[in-house]
Scaffold this motif. Structure first.
Motif, PDB file in Angstrom:
ATOM      1  N   ASP A 113      25.004  30.421 -17.285  1.00  0.00           N
ATOM      2  CA  ASP A 113      24.291  31.622 -17.696  1.00  0.00           C
ATOM      3  C   ASP A 113      23.604  31.366 -19.030  1.00  0.00           C
ATOM      4  O   ASP A 113      24.241  30.934 -19.996  1.00  0.00           O
ATOM      5  CB  ASP A 113      25.287  32.783 -17.808  1.00  0.00           C
TER       6      ASP A 113
ATOM      7  N   GLU B 233      27.998  35.862 -18.287  1.00  0.00           N
ATOM      8  CA  GLU B 233      28.385  36.534 -17.049  1.00  0.00           C
ATOM      9  C   GLU B 233      28.085  35.659 -15.834  1.00  0.00           C
ATOM     10  O   GLU B 233      27.203  34.792 -15.870  1.00  0.00           O
ATOM     11  CB  GLU B 233      27.622  37.865 -16.881  1.00  0.00           C
ATOM     12  N   ASP B 234      28.840  35.902 -14.764  1.00  0.00           N
ATOM     13  CA  ASP B 234      28.505  35.414 -13.421  1.00  0.00           C
ATOM     14  C   ASP B 234      28.266  33.906 -13.375  1.00  0.00           C
ATOM     15  O   ASP B 234      27.218  33.427 -12.922  1.00  0.00           O
ATOM     16  CB  ASP B 234      27.272  36.145 -12.893  1.00  0.00           C
TER      17      ASP B 234
ATOM     18  N   ARG C 134      22.913  44.083 -10.998  1.00  0.00           N
ATOM     19  CA  ARG C 134      22.276  42.793 -11.258  1.00  0.00           C
ATOM     20  C   ARG C 134      21.169  42.543 -10.230  1.00  0.00           C
ATOM     21  O   ARG C 134      21.277  42.936  -9.064  1.00  0.00           O
ATOM     22  CB  ARG C 134      23.300  41.656 -11.198  1.00  0.00           C
TER      23      ARG C 134
ATOM     24  N   ASN D 222      21.242  40.617 -21.496  1.00  0.00           N
ATOM     25  CA  ASN D 222      21.175  41.115 -20.122  1.00  0.00           C
ATOM     26  C   ASN D 222      19.951  40.585 -19.374  1.00  0.00           C
ATOM     27  O   ASN D 222      19.663  41.007 -18.257  1.00  0.00           O
ATOM     28  CB  ASN D 222      21.170  42.647 -20.103  1.00  0.00           C
TER      29      ASN D 222
ATOM     30  N   TYR E  90      32.339  45.415 -17.274  1.00  0.00           N
ATOM     31  CA  TYR E  90      32.370  44.404 -16.227  1.00  0.00           C
ATOM     32  C   TYR E  90      31.871  44.929 -14.875  1.00  0.00           C
ATOM     33  O   TYR E  90      31.924  44.217 -13.884  1.00  0.00           O
ATOM     34  CB  TYR E  90      33.785  43.844 -16.079  1.00  0.00           C
TER      35      TYR E  90
ATOM     36  N   TYR F 294      28.877  36.438 -25.240  1.00  0.00           N
ATOM     37  CA  TYR F 294      29.416  36.664 -23.902  1.00  0.00           C
ATOM     38  C   TYR F 294      28.451  36.192 -22.819  1.00  0.00           C
ATOM     39  O   TYR F 294      27.236  36.265 -22.959  1.00  0.00           O
ATOM     40  CB  TYR F 294      29.790  38.139 -23.714  1.00  0.00           C
TER      41      TYR F 294
ATOM     42  N   SER G 268      24.676  44.687 -17.903  1.00  0.00           N
ATOM     43  CA  SER G 268      25.988  44.405 -18.496  1.00  0.00           C
ATOM     44  C   SER G 268      25.950  44.477 -20.018  1.00  0.00           C
ATOM     45  O   SER G 268      24.892  44.495 -20.644  1.00  0.00           O
ATOM     46  CB  SER G 268      26.454  43.017 -18.073  1.00  0.00           C
TER      47      SER G 268
END
Length: 235
Positions: A73, A38-39, A149, A81, A145, A36, A140
């Motif tokens: 990412d 993120e962002d 951060r 994380n 979700y 996974y 995260s």
């Protein structure tokens, strides 16, 4: 008996379904957790503060900045994380002040307004391709979700459009020209932090807005932008 048998069959099917789901969960969850991200898409709105203004220079109107882009990412730990972000995006910024820029052909002259100018507003306007690099930490996981951060880093920007504009008080005079005195490469420190949707965006420029040869009253214009705003992340 038939009813009991039917109930037993239904319960057996239900338990078999739960077992399969449990097996799927143990098989899929590690894969999801190991992949996974993120962002990776961002958009932001900021207010530009002009630091190190020469004497007599006043910031006017709403000096704004807009940014949007993609940032890859790159997690580096098992929990995913903590890691890096490397991206590319578009940014436009306007800096309103009372500095009048005059295109003299071979040179650009900068001065403060006089009564005869009937000044409404002047601004420097830029459009750029931006290259952000971030050190990323967040709370995260693969299924949550909403998280905290903190992303700190640097950003370089190549300005493909650099303009100066002058608008008179009655708006009958609107002068605009490409201003090569605006530094074509700009770079600075960034800090983005927050929770869930709302995040604070800070940018501090490490170089001047204008090149060293730009002067006002025979003194170098050492203006450096500071941006304060919000940034939103998706996917």
């Amino acid at each position: 008996m038939r009813i009991i048998r039917a109930v037993i069959i239904i319960i057996s099917c239900f338990l078999s379904f739960l077992k399969v789901q449990s097996q799927n969960s143990t098989e899929v969850e590690p894969i999801v957790a190991s992949r996974y991200l993120e962002d990776q898409f961002y958009a932001g709105l900021a207010y530009n503060v002009l630091l190190n203004k020469p004497e007599g220079v006043i910031q006017r109107n709403l000096s704004y900045g807009l940014q949007l882009g993609f940032i890859k990412d790159i997690p580096i730990n098992t929990k995913r994380n903590f890691g890096f972000g490397l991206g590319v995006g578009y940014g436009t910024n306007s800096y309103y002040s009372n500095i009048i820029a005059e295109d003299l052909g071979s040179d650009i002259n900068y001065r403060l307004p006089i009564a005869a100018d009937s000044l409404n507003r002047t601004k420097f306007e830029t459009h750029a391709v931006e290259f952000p690099f971030e050190l990323r930490w967040r709370t995260s996981n693969a299924t949550d979700y909403k998280f905290w951060r903190i992303y700190g880093g640097v950003k370089a920007a190549y300005l493909f459009s650099r303009k100066s504009k002058f608008i008179s008080e009655n708006k009958n005079s609107n002068i605009s020209f490409q201003n090569n005195d605006i530094s074509q490469w700009q770079y600075g420190l960034t800090l983005n932090f927050g929770y869930n949707t709302w995040n604070v965006h800070l940018y501090y420029s490490l170089n001047r807005l204008l090149e060293n040869n730009a002067t006002l009253n025979n003194e170098a214009i050492e203006i450096q932008p500071l941006r304060v705003g919000v940034i939103f992340y998706i996917l």
